[in-house]
Each structure stands twice: as C-alpha cells, then as structure tokens.
Motif scaffolding. Sequence first.
Motif, PDB file in Angstrom:
ATOM      1  N   ARG A  14      20.553 -31.202 -21.266  1.00  0.00           N
ATOM      2  CA  ARG A  14      21.582 -32.099 -20.727  1.00  0.00           C
ATOM      3  C   ARG A  14      22.324 -31.276 -19.692  1.00  0.00           C
ATOM      4  O   ARG A  14      23.141 -30.420 -20.034  1.00  0.00           O
ATOM      5  N   LEU A  47      21.882 -35.037 -15.758  1.00  0.00           N
ATOM      6  CA  LEU A  47      20.455 -35.091 -16.019  1.00  0.00           C
ATOM      7  C   LEU A  47      20.142 -34.931 -17.499  1.00  0.00           C
ATOM      8  O   LEU A  47      20.710 -34.058 -18.165  1.00  0.00           O
ATOM      9  N   HIS A  48      19.240 -35.750 -17.998  1.00  0.00           N
ATOM     10  CA  HIS A  48      18.832 -35.685 -19.408  1.00  0.00           C
ATOM     11  C   HIS A  48      17.315 -35.564 -19.457  1.00  0.00           C
ATOM     12  O   HIS A  48      16.598 -36.481 -19.036  1.00  0.00           O
ATOM     13  N   TYR A  49      16.845 -34.428 -19.961  1.00  0.00           N
ATOM     14  CA  TYR A  49      15.412 -34.153 -20.097  1.00  0.00           C
ATOM     15  C   TYR A  49      15.055 -33.955 -21.560  1.00  0.00           C
ATOM     16  O   TYR A  49      15.860 -33.450 -22.339  1.00  0.00           O
ATOM     17  N   THR A 107      17.004 -39.681 -18.132  1.00  0.00           N
ATOM     18  CA  THR A 107      18.009 -40.376 -17.325  1.00  0.00           C
ATOM     19  C   THR A 107      18.546 -39.440 -16.260  1.00  0.00           C
ATOM     20  O   THR A 107      18.562 -38.216 -16.428  1.00  0.00           O
ATOM     21  N   SER A 108      19.001 -40.042 -15.183  1.00  0.00           N
ATOM     22  CA  SER A 108      19.726 -39.317 -14.145  1.00  0.00           C
ATOM     23  C   SER A 108      20.812 -40.250 -13.631  1.00  0.00           C
ATOM     24  O   SER A 108      20.548 -41.421 -13.360  1.00  0.00           O
ATOM     25  N   GLU A 109      22.017 -39.718 -13.560  1.00  0.00           N
ATOM     26  CA  GLU A 109      23.157 -40.492 -13.099  1.00  0.00           C
ATOM     27  C   GLU A 109      23.998 -39.615 -12.195  1.00  0.00           C
ATOM     28  O   GLU A 109      23.794 -38.405 -12.118  1.00  0.00           O
ATOM     29  N   ARG A 110      24.970 -40.247 -11.557  1.00  0.00           N
ATOM     30  CA  ARG A 110      25.914 -39.510 -10.720  1.00  0.00           C
ATOM     31  C   ARG A 110      27.301 -39.629 -11.303  1.00  0.00           C
ATOM     32  O   ARG A 110      27.673 -40.650 -11.870  1.00  0.00           O
ATOM     33  N   LEU A 135      25.276 -34.421 -10.501  1.00  0.00           N
ATOM     34  CA  LEU A 135      24.153 -35.087 -11.152  1.00  0.00           C
ATOM     35  C   LEU A 135      24.247 -34.849 -12.645  1.00  0.00           C
ATOM     36  O   LEU A 135      24.517 -33.728 -13.088  1.00  0.00           O
ATOM     37  N   LEU A 144      12.015 -36.409 -17.579  1.00  0.00           N
ATOM     38  CA  LEU A 144      13.342 -36.895 -17.227  1.00  0.00           C
ATOM     39  C   LEU A 144      13.573 -38.226 -17.923  1.00  0.00           C
ATOM     40  O   LEU A 144      12.811 -39.176 -17.733  1.00  0.00           O
TER      41      LEU A 144
END
Length: 181
Positions: A137, A175-177, A165-168, A173, A163
């Motif tokens: 995260r 990022l959730h991997y 999710t990706s948000e701003r 950024l 990946l």
Amino acid sequence: MSRNVVLYELMSLDGFADDPGEGEWFGDADERFMGFLDEVIAKQDTVLLGRRTFDKWAPYWPTSTMQPFADFINTTPKLVFSSTDLGVAWSPSDQVRAAAAPFVTDLKRTDGGDIGIHGSLSLARTLLAAQLVDELRLVVAPSLDGRGKRLFDGDAGLQRFELLTSERSGGCLLLHYRRRS
C-alpha cells in the motif's frame, strides 16, 4: 489460512521513503489520503516495527491527535524487532529478538487480521527479500527527494505484484498491489 503482511509506505517519486514529510515533499494530499490509510489499518490487528521507527514514534504517537492513525497505533499490539532492550515503554509493545523472517513466517500461520509494517525500512526490505510481504500500500508523493533510504534497494530479487487499485489524493498516487501467486 494465512494472515497477510501489508506494507504501508510513504515515498517520493524517486523511491525514497526515509523520514517522509520531514522534507515537506508530500504537498497537496487531500482527504482521500486519510481514507486510504483508514482502509489499510481497518484490517490490521498487529504492527511490526523496526527499532529506529519505534524509538522515533514512541515519544510522539501517545500524545498525537492525528486520526485515524493515532488511535490505531496506540492501541494495536506492536512487535518491535531489536536485539537491545527497548528504552521507552509504549503499550502495547513487545520486543522480538528473533530473526524477522522466520518469526514472521510463523506469525502468518496464526489466527488474526492483517499484519502491518509501517515505516521501518530495514525491516520492510528484509521481509520483502524473504517474499513475506503479501500486499503493498504505497503513497507516492509528486516530489523527487534525492536523499535518504529507498524502500526498494534491489536486494529482493524479482517479485511480481498485481495492481488492485490506483487513486489520486491531490498530486499523490495511492497504490494497492497484491503479490501474484
């Protein structure tokens, strides 16, 4: 069933994660930043800390009002990896003198929620190299730091993550991997 180890880290565009914010490189994160953090900690019931992070956080967080993290970190059991006695009491914290990788391998086999790593770059890199981190995260700030310690130092070898999710959040950024099986 195995518990997940979730690494939550704040980092600059050039990969530095040492003392984020102290160089004021986070800038314009908005309320989504705190929502992302809240999502991460909502599933965690154990936190792994390295000694340096513990020494820095133990005097700060017990009196902090920064929510949602203050309540979480002050009430969640913390396992602190250190070969020397902890000089500060911060409940609930327990010292772990064992090597991190075998200890965490066994911890993952116990019942419970997610196991979080916050800060603690040396510990994070050790567990990444041992392929024990299940989720990343990451909050990536729109800044180049150029100094400090990098989260990914090249010692972990090839590992694949997907990946989710990706948000701003402002210019950051979120990022959730998840580790690919």
